[in-house]
Write a protein that holds these residues in place. Structure first.
Motif, PDB file in Angstrom:
ATOM      1  N   SER A  77     -23.618   0.453  48.930  1.00  0.00           N
ATOM      2  CA  SER A  77     -23.868   0.386  50.370  1.00  0.00           C
ATOM      3  C   SER A  77     -25.329   0.035  50.589  1.00  0.00           C
ATOM      4  O   SER A  77     -26.208   0.449  49.836  1.00  0.00           O
ATOM      5  CB  SER A  77     -23.526   1.701  51.081  1.00  0.00           C
ATOM      6  N   ASP A  78     -25.577  -0.744  51.604  1.00  0.00           N
ATOM      7  CA  ASP A  78     -26.918  -1.157  51.998  1.00  0.00           C
ATOM      8  C   ASP A  78     -27.102  -0.749  53.454  1.00  0.00           C
ATOM      9  O   ASP A  78     -26.405  -1.266  54.331  1.00  0.00           O
ATOM     10  CB  ASP A  78     -27.057  -2.665  51.828  1.00  0.00           C
ATOM     11  N   ARG A  79     -27.983   0.202  53.673  1.00  0.00           N
ATOM     12  CA  ARG A  79     -28.206   0.765  55.009  1.00  0.00           C
ATOM     13  C   ARG A  79     -26.917   1.293  55.625  1.00  0.00           C
ATOM     14  O   ARG A  79     -26.660   1.112  56.805  1.00  0.00           O
ATOM     15  CB  ARG A  79     -28.891  -0.243  55.917  1.00  0.00           C
ATOM     16  N   GLY A  80     -26.072   1.903  54.769  1.00  0.00           N
ATOM     17  CA  GLY A  80     -24.846   2.529  55.229  1.00  0.00           C
ATOM     18  C   GLY A  80     -23.643   1.620  55.359  1.00  0.00           C
ATOM     19  O   GLY A  80     -22.567   2.070  55.733  1.00  0.00           O
ATOM     20  N   VAL A  81     -23.785   0.343  55.030  1.00  0.00           N
ATOM     21  CA  VAL A  81     -22.676  -0.610  55.121  1.00  0.00           C
ATOM     22  C   VAL A  81     -22.180  -0.904  53.699  1.00  0.00           C
ATOM     23  O   VAL A  81     -22.939  -1.424  52.870  1.00  0.00           O
ATOM     24  CB  VAL A  81     -23.103  -1.917  55.825  1.00  0.00           C
ATOM     25  N   TRP A  82     -20.910  -0.573  53.448  1.00  0.00           N
ATOM     26  CA  TRP A  82     -20.352  -0.764  52.109  1.00  0.00           C
ATOM     27  C   TRP A  82     -19.998  -2.215  51.844  1.00  0.00           C
ATOM     28  O   TRP A  82     -19.439  -2.890  52.691  1.00  0.00           O
ATOM     29  CB  TRP A  82     -19.108   0.101  51.925  1.00  0.00           C
ATOM     30  N   GLY A  83     -20.329  -2.675  50.637  1.00  0.00           N
ATOM     31  CA  GLY A  83     -19.954  -4.008  50.189  1.00  0.00           C
ATOM     32  C   GLY A  83     -18.576  -3.999  49.555  1.00  0.00           C
ATOM     33  O   GLY A  83     -17.866  -2.996  49.555  1.00  0.00           O
ATOM     34  N   GLU A 140     -20.555   8.967  53.085  1.00  0.00           N
ATOM     35  CA  GLU A 140     -21.947   8.937  53.537  1.00  0.00           C
ATOM     36  C   GLU A 140     -22.865   9.848  52.735  1.00  0.00           C
ATOM     37  O   GLU A 140     -24.075   9.822  52.940  1.00  0.00           O
ATOM     38  CB  GLU A 140     -22.025   9.338  55.009  1.00  0.00           C
ATOM     39  N   VAL A 141     -22.284  10.661  51.843  1.00  0.00           N
ATOM     40  CA  VAL A 141     -23.101  11.585  51.047  1.00  0.00           C
ATOM     41  C   VAL A 141     -22.664  11.521  49.588  1.00  0.00           C
ATOM     42  O   VAL A 141     -21.501  11.250  49.294  1.00  0.00           O
ATOM     43  CB  VAL A 141     -23.003  13.042  51.568  1.00  0.00           C
ATOM     44  N   PRO A 142     -23.600  11.757  48.663  1.00  0.00           N
ATOM     45  CA  PRO A 142     -23.250  11.767  47.251  1.00  0.00           C
ATOM     46  C   PRO A 142     -22.219  12.857  46.955  1.00  0.00           C
ATOM     47  O   PRO A 142     -22.169  13.884  47.635  1.00  0.00           O
ATOM     48  CB  PRO A 142     -24.574  12.086  46.554  1.00  0.00           C
ATOM     49  N   ASN A 157     -31.710   8.660  48.914  1.00  0.00           N
ATOM     50  CA  ASN A 157     -31.574   8.047  50.237  1.00  0.00           C
ATOM     51  C   ASN A 157     -30.108   7.660  50.443  1.00  0.00           C
ATOM     52  O   ASN A 157     -29.630   6.700  49.837  1.00  0.00           O
ATOM     53  CB  ASN A 157     -32.479   6.822  50.343  1.00  0.00           C
ATOM     54  N   ASN A 158     -29.406   8.381  51.304  1.00  0.00           N
ATOM     55  CA  ASN A 158     -27.980   8.136  51.520  1.00  0.00           C
ATOM     56  C   ASN A 158     -27.678   6.808  52.200  1.00  0.00           C
ATOM     57  O   ASN A 158     -26.513   6.427  52.310  1.00  0.00           O
ATOM     58  CB  ASN A 158     -27.372   9.281  52.335  1.00  0.00           C
ATOM     59  N   GLN A 159     -28.675   6.087  52.652  1.00  0.00           N
ATOM     60  CA  GLN A 159     -28.447   4.763  53.236  1.00  0.00           C
ATOM     61  C   GLN A 159     -28.222   3.703  52.164  1.00  0.00           C
ATOM     62  O   GLN A 159     -27.778   2.595  52.459  1.00  0.00           O
ATOM     63  CB  GLN A 159     -29.632   4.367  54.127  1.00  0.00           C
ATOM     64  N   TYR A 160     -28.547   4.042  50.918  1.00  0.00           N
ATOM     65  CA  TYR A 160     -28.378   3.118  49.791  1.00  0.00           C
ATOM     66  C   TYR A 160     -27.644   3.882  48.689  1.00  0.00           C
ATOM     67  O   TYR A 160     -28.239   4.695  47.985  1.00  0.00           O
ATOM     68  CB  TYR A 160     -29.731   2.610  49.292  1.00  0.00           C
ATOM     69  N   MET A 161     -26.344   3.614  48.571  1.00  0.00           N
ATOM     70  CA  MET A 161     -25.523   4.366  47.640  1.00  0.00           C
ATOM     71  C   MET A 161     -24.737   3.446  46.722  1.00  0.00           C
ATOM     72  O   MET A 161     -24.539   2.268  47.034  1.00  0.00           O
ATOM     73  CB  MET A 161     -24.557   5.286  48.406  1.00  0.00           C
ATOM     74  N   SER A 162     -24.287   4.013  45.617  1.00  0.00           N
ATOM     75  CA  SER A 162     -23.399   3.322  44.683  1.00  0.00           C
ATOM     76  C   SER A 162     -22.211   4.223  44.405  1.00  0.00           C
ATOM     77  O   SER A 162     -22.348   5.449  44.388  1.00  0.00           O
ATOM     78  CB  SER A 162     -24.108   3.031  43.362  1.00  0.00           C
ATOM     79  N   ILE A 163     -21.047   3.603  44.194  1.00  0.00           N
ATOM     80  CA  ILE A 163     -19.851   4.328  43.796  1.00  0.00           C
ATOM     81  C   ILE A 163     -19.350   3.747  42.486  1.00  0.00           C
ATOM     82  O   ILE A 163     -19.287   2.527  42.317  1.00  0.00           O
ATOM     83  CB  ILE A 163     -18.728   4.215  44.846  1.00  0.00           C
TER      84      ILE A 163
END
Length: 72
Positions: free
Chosen positions: A58-64, A7-9, A39-45
Motif C-alpha cells: 500500500s502507498d499512502r493507504g491505497v493497496w496495489g 490498515e494496521v500490521p 508507518n501504517n500508510q506504507y504497508m506490505s502483505i
C-alpha cells in the motif's frame, strides 16, 4: 472480509472464495501485514494459499495489485 480494508500490521486470514480483493478464490488465505518504518500508510502483505505465495503493497493507504511469487 475485504483485503483492501487492512490498515494496521498483524496476522490476517480469510476465505478467498468469499473475501473481497483476495489474490485468488481458491481457498483459505493466511497473511502477515507489515508497516514500513512503523508507518501504517506504507504497508506490505505476504500471503499464502497452500503452496502459492502472494505479495502486495500500500502507498499512502491505497493497496496495489497482488503479485504471485513463482517459487518452483
Amino acid at each position: 472480509m475485504d483485503w483492501n480494508d487492512i490498515e494496521v500490521p498483524g496476522i490476517y486470514s480469510g476465505n478467498g472464495e468469499v473475501a473481497k480483493n483476495a489474490p485468488n478464490k481458491l481457498g483459505w488465505l493466511n497473511a502477515i501485514a507489515l508497516a514500513s518504518n512503523a508507518n501504517n500508510q506504507y504497508m506490505s502483505i505476504i500471503a499464502w494459499i497452500g503452496m502459492d505465495l502472494y505479495t502486495r503493497e500500500s502507498d499512502r493507504g491505497v493497496w496495489g495489485e497482488w503479485s504471485k511469487l513463482n517459487l518452483k
